[in-house]
Every structure is written in C-alpha cells, then in structure tokens.
Design a protein around this motif. Sequence first.
Motif, PDB file in Angstrom:
ATOM      1  N   ALA A  91       0.831  -1.208   0.000  1.00  0.00           N
ATOM      2  CA  ALA A  91       0.000   0.000   0.000  1.00  0.00           C
ATOM      3  C   ALA A  91       0.862   1.253   0.000  1.00  0.00           C
ATOM      4  O   ALA A  91       0.572   2.235  -0.701  1.00  0.00           O
ATOM      5  N   GLY A  92       1.945   1.230   0.771  1.00  0.00           N
ATOM      6  CA  GLY A  92       2.839   2.377   0.823  1.00  0.00           C
ATOM      7  C   GLY A  92       3.519   2.650  -0.506  1.00  0.00           C
ATOM      8  O   GLY A  92       3.642   3.806  -0.930  1.00  0.00           O
ATOM      9  N   LEU A  93       3.971   1.593  -1.189  1.00  0.00           N
ATOM     10  CA  LEU A  93       4.616   1.773  -2.495  1.00  0.00           C
ATOM     11  C   LEU A  93       3.630   2.300  -3.534  1.00  0.00           C
ATOM     12  O   LEU A  93       3.997   3.105  -4.397  1.00  0.00           O
ATOM     13  N   ILE A  94       2.378   1.857  -3.438  1.00  0.00           N
ATOM     14  CA  ILE A  94       1.360   2.361  -4.367  1.00  0.00           C
ATOM     15  C   ILE A  94       1.092   3.842  -4.097  1.00  0.00           C
ATOM     16  O   ILE A  94       1.023   4.662  -5.019  1.00  0.00           O
ATOM     17  N   LEU A  95       0.949   4.214  -2.826  1.00  0.00           N
ATOM     18  CA  LEU A  95       0.658   5.598  -2.469  1.00  0.00           C
ATOM     19  C   LEU A  95       1.839   6.521  -2.729  1.00  0.00           C
ATOM     20  O   LEU A  95       1.655   7.727  -2.941  1.00  0.00           O
ATOM     21  N   PHE A  96       3.051   5.963  -2.710  1.00  0.00           N
ATOM     22  CA  PHE A  96       4.238   6.783  -2.925  1.00  0.00           C
ATOM     23  C   PHE A  96       4.225   7.439  -4.309  1.00  0.00           C
ATOM     24  O   PHE A  96       4.723   8.553  -4.474  1.00  0.00           O
ATOM     25  N   ILE A  97       3.644   6.754  -5.289  1.00  0.00           N
ATOM     26  CA  ILE A  97       3.635   7.280  -6.668  1.00  0.00           C
ATOM     27  C   ILE A  97       2.798   8.553  -6.782  1.00  0.00           C
ATOM     28  O   ILE A  97       3.320   9.602  -7.188  1.00  0.00           O
TER      29      ILE A  97
ATOM     30  N   GLY B 228      12.887   9.018   8.240  1.00  0.00           N
ATOM     31  CA  GLY B 228      11.926   9.555   7.287  1.00  0.00           C
ATOM     32  C   GLY B 228      11.132  10.682   7.928  1.00  0.00           C
ATOM     33  O   GLY B 228      10.649  10.548   9.055  1.00  0.00           O
ATOM     34  N   MET B 229      11.027  11.805   7.258  1.00  0.00           N
ATOM     35  CA  MET B 229      10.409  12.991   7.851  1.00  0.00           C
ATOM     36  C   MET B 229       9.268  13.517   7.000  1.00  0.00           C
ATOM     37  O   MET B 229       9.109  14.721   6.807  1.00  0.00           O
ATOM     38  N   LEU B 230       8.472  12.610   6.467  1.00  0.00           N
ATOM     39  CA  LEU B 230       7.323  13.041   5.669  1.00  0.00           C
ATOM     40  C   LEU B 230       6.326  13.836   6.500  1.00  0.00           C
ATOM     41  O   LEU B 230       5.710  14.782   5.995  1.00  0.00           O
ATOM     42  N   GLU B 231       6.160  13.463   7.761  1.00  0.00           N
ATOM     43  CA  GLU B 231       5.188  14.174   8.598  1.00  0.00           C
ATOM     44  C   GLU B 231       5.618  15.616   8.845  1.00  0.00           C
ATOM     45  O   GLU B 231       4.778  16.522   8.941  1.00  0.00           O
ATOM     46  N   ILE B 232       6.941  15.854   8.921  1.00  0.00           N
ATOM     47  CA  ILE B 232       7.431  17.222   9.087  1.00  0.00           C
ATOM     48  C   ILE B 232       7.181  18.024   7.816  1.00  0.00           C
ATOM     49  O   ILE B 232       6.796  19.200   7.864  1.00  0.00           O
TER      50      ILE B 232
ATOM     51  N   LEU C 205      -0.063   8.073   2.900  1.00  0.00           N
ATOM     52  CA  LEU C 205       1.257   7.435   2.961  1.00  0.00           C
ATOM     53  C   LEU C 205       1.844   7.544   4.356  1.00  0.00           C
ATOM     54  O   LEU C 205       2.421   6.576   4.879  1.00  0.00           O
ATOM     55  N   ILE C 206       1.711   8.703   4.986  1.00  0.00           N
ATOM     56  CA  ILE C 206       2.204   8.886   6.355  1.00  0.00           C
ATOM     57  C   ILE C 206       1.470   7.952   7.307  1.00  0.00           C
ATOM     58  O   ILE C 206       2.078   7.358   8.220  1.00  0.00           O
TER      59      ILE C 206
END
Length: 211
Positions: free
Chosen positions: A55-61, A146-150, A180-181
């Motif tokens: 799911a994460g790899l799909i959402l990453f796109i 990983g700092m996607l939330e920031i 994704l987060i």
Amino acid sequence: MHGTPEQLIACHECDLLLERVASQPGEDVICPRCHARLYYTTNNCIERLLALSVAGLILFIPANLFPILSLQVFGQSQSEIILQSAMSLYEGGLPLVALLILLFAVVVPLFQLIALFYISFTLHYRWQGRLLRQAMHSYQHLRGWGMLEIFLLGVLISIIKLKDIADLDIGLGLYSLGALILVITLNSIFFNPHQIWHEIHQHRQQDNTDG
C-alpha cells in the motif's frame, strides 16, 4: 545456559543473558531479574507488513507525482510537488535544505518501503533471500529518519499563511501524502523486530536444510 548463540537473548535493561522461549501471540516474555519486556509475538505480523508495504509503495507514486497544492495569485497559477519544492529551494540558494528534503522526504521513505516489502515478501512466500539480514539492518537503522510528517506539517502551515492572499486548491498529492504517512506509521506500530529476526533465522535454517 545450554542454548546456541541464536537461541540466546540479552535483556536490554539489565543485560541478563537468557535462552529464548516460545511465546503465544499476544503474550509478553518478561525478564526475571528486572521485569522488563524482552519480546512479544503478534498475529500475522509478516502478512500485515507485506500488505502495508505494498500500500505504501502504491501511495508513494501519486504522493510524489501529483500536485500537493495549486496556488493562484494575480491570475498566475503554480502547482507544487515534493520534488519541485526541493528544486525551488535549491534555485533559491538553499541547496542544503533542498538536499535534506530530497533525502528525508523522498529517498529514505522509499528505501524503507522497498526494504520492508523485500523482507515481508521473502518471509511470507519463503523465497530465497540472500539480502534479508542486510535489508533488516538497513530498515532498522533508517527507522525514524523519514520525515514526511514534518514536510506535511510545513505544507499545512503554508496553507494557513497563504489562504488569505491566494486561491489554494489542495491536490491529490496531499491526500496521497497523508495516507502514505498513515501507512508508514502503521508499519512502525506492527513492526516487531524480535519476531522478524526469529523468522529470518528460521528462514536461513530452512534454506540450509534444503540446500
């Protein structure tokens, strides 16, 4: 103490060396000296991580290809994606900040998802995984980097500051980034290092037996 090195575990609180014992799902193994939790077993740990990593790899796109925000000021419009944000900072004379965004908002989360997918897929389908140990070490070292939330927090602050002076449209990329987060957070919750290392050890033993 009669166990082999693979069957021994040291308490992370008092360093007492103990022989690993089997535990039922939902059951904690407690250190007899300091009563710290040594490890635990969860139901369907590998399957959950496999589903979440896919799911994460799909959402990453879409999170990286679709616009996060569309900004319109004085008749001019501009859409931003994560890579464009890093490029804008680089062109604005902030190459270090641009590099940090590129690494910790794009490269590290992607590598984490790929490593977790490789680990869970190999263990679930019992494929021959020559790089399992390296992937596990890499994933554990990168956890927390990983700092996607920031980055998402910065985007939300920008929305609050710009909403009164410009027309803002939230793009599909922002929704994908939020999802994704959430997936990465669930990965951290369901990630059980002791159980996965035990699965990797059993996997290696099976490969050696088959070979």
